[in-house]
Design an enzyme around this catalytic site. Sequence first.
Site, short mmCIF file in Angstrom:
data_model
loop_
_atom_site.label_atom_id
_atom_site.label_comp_id
_atom_site.label_asym_id
_atom_site.label_seq_id
_atom_site.Cartn_x
_atom_site.Cartn_y
_atom_site.Cartn_z
N ARG A 73 0.85 -1.20 0.00
CA ARG A 73 0.00 0.00 0.00
C ARG A 73 0.88 1.24 0.00
O ARG A 73 1.69 1.43 0.90
CB ARG A 73 -0.92 0.00 1.23
N HIS A 118 -3.05 11.04 1.24
CA HIS A 118 -2.54 10.75 2.58
C HIS A 118 -1.97 12.06 3.13
O HIS A 118 -0.77 12.20 3.36
CB HIS A 118 -1.51 9.63 2.53
N GLU A 163 -7.79 8.37 6.57
CA GLU A 163 -8.11 8.90 7.89
C GLU A 163 -8.67 10.32 7.87
O GLU A 163 -8.06 11.26 8.42
CB GLU A 163 -6.88 8.84 8.81
N ASN A 306 -7.87 1.40 9.75
CA ASN A 306 -6.57 1.62 10.37
C ASN A 306 -6.77 1.51 11.88
O ASN A 306 -7.47 2.31 12.48
CB ASN A 306 -6.02 3.02 10.06
N TYR A 308 -4.80 1.06 15.66
CA TYR A 308 -3.55 1.07 16.42
C TYR A 308 -3.69 0.75 17.89
O TYR A 308 -2.81 0.15 18.48
CB TYR A 308 -2.86 2.45 16.28
N GLU A 374 -3.88 -0.40 7.99
CA GLU A 374 -2.72 -0.04 8.80
C GLU A 374 -2.86 -0.64 10.18
O GLU A 374 -3.95 -0.67 10.76
CB GLU A 374 -2.60 1.49 9.01
#
Length: 471
Positions: A73, A118, A163, A306, A308, A374
């Site tokens: 990606r 991005h 995002e 994504n 985390y 991600e």
Amino acid sequence: MFPRDFAWGAATSAYQIEGGWQADGKGPSIWDTFVQQKGRVFEEQNGNVACNSYQLWEKDLECIQQLGLTHYRLSVSWARLLPDGTTQHVNQKGVAYYNKVINDLLACNVSPMVTLYHWDLPQALQDQGGWKSESIVSLFDSYAQFCFQTFGDRVKLWITINEPQVCAKCGYEDGIHAPGLKEPGTAAYLVGHNMLRAHAKAWHSYDSLYRAEQRGAVSLAINSDWFEPLRPGCNEDVAATERDLAFTLGWFAWPVFVTGDYPQIMRSAIDSQSQKLGYSGSSRLPSFSKDEPAPIFGTADFFALNYYTSRKVKAGEGCGQMLCLNSDRDAEEVLDPSWPICGVSWLAVVPHGLRKLLKYIKDTFNNPAVYITENGFSQVGPRQIDDVQRCEFYSDTIMEVGKAIEEDGVNVRGYFAWSLLDNFEWADGFSVRFGLFHVDFSDAKLSRTIYRSGLEYAKMIMKYKGRHDVK
Ligand code: GBH
């Protein structure tokens, strides 16, 4: 446990790795501007050179092959392709660069997933109002169509915007990312609104003009932590958790996957805070009109997540007189003491939170195909090539993804580790390292060295995939 055609990937983004900030006719982006301002980035660092992937792409390709990835990606830099942001002027050298990247990947049997945005808006468009201006919607659509036309014969997985929640909040509310504006309580909602419209318009263009021939899939990458109530039996904590989810995941996922509009919880929280503060006029959260030219609902061919970290949530202290996003949300996030933090301060390591979030996504958004676009673990302080904690993190996390597939029946189609390389970690500069490969930024050659976690990830891919062509 993992389907045969599961995507095993790693991710990067243009500004974080490419460098070549003024090379070959590239236009400036808002990050080029932002990093020049004092006090924005750790030790005034910048991405002018970064990993120099603009010149060292072939080194990155070696890393990709060494890991045995099936997918990579990357993001394309809008201002490298269209220096002033419009299709009036195309930078052919930029086109040639991404053509080479895409062709090299395909020649190595690696499928590209390409992100259009991005966070690196062409500065020329920021000068005309950027994401706050509605004109961005058709400008983004033209850019997206340019990319579909130019690369879509070979690229089958597209992410429009990475995002949007972070772009809106960090860029326009907190001012810690480019363009560095602090206009709390209003601008972020407007920016998010235009991002949803831009995404939807690009998706509709793909759907009506390119899909039949190119047969790809388009989505937007939505970031979210997993949230759970601090005291599960406490109604206020449960309600605060729902608000937190609505303001993070729901803000963008609800319009696209559920109703074409924002979560009701979000709108009523914003409007009741406006009322409390005597803020008159129409809602600070804009509305989609009934005859929106590009309706928002249904504009994703898969769910791109994504993930985390996780948070426990308790009722806010009723953030009082502030007109801002956090007081609208009115939820206080705390960490469970059992969650280790071994890198950057915001990243509590909670692999099982990913499994819970995946299940929630399955149940809430009608069982979509999901790509984890991600997920990663950071390192700070002295460089540690033998990064045992990160190895454990990846094996635990991939185990949780396996359980989500096998035991919870979530339709997970792929997993992309963030990141292929240590890179420019936005406001943290080079002080936070997310790579599977270490990049030595003090060495003019910017040499790449695989971390132990890179070796372990390659082994896991080989094991789950049964591939035999890993170098
Ligand atoms: C992703 O953002 C990005 O897509 C990627 O470019 C980035 O390199 C990667 O994660 C790692 O950070 O400093 O406490 O105010 C993840 C979302 C948004 C989480 C910014 C941390 C800052 C929190 N991130 N946020 S704080």
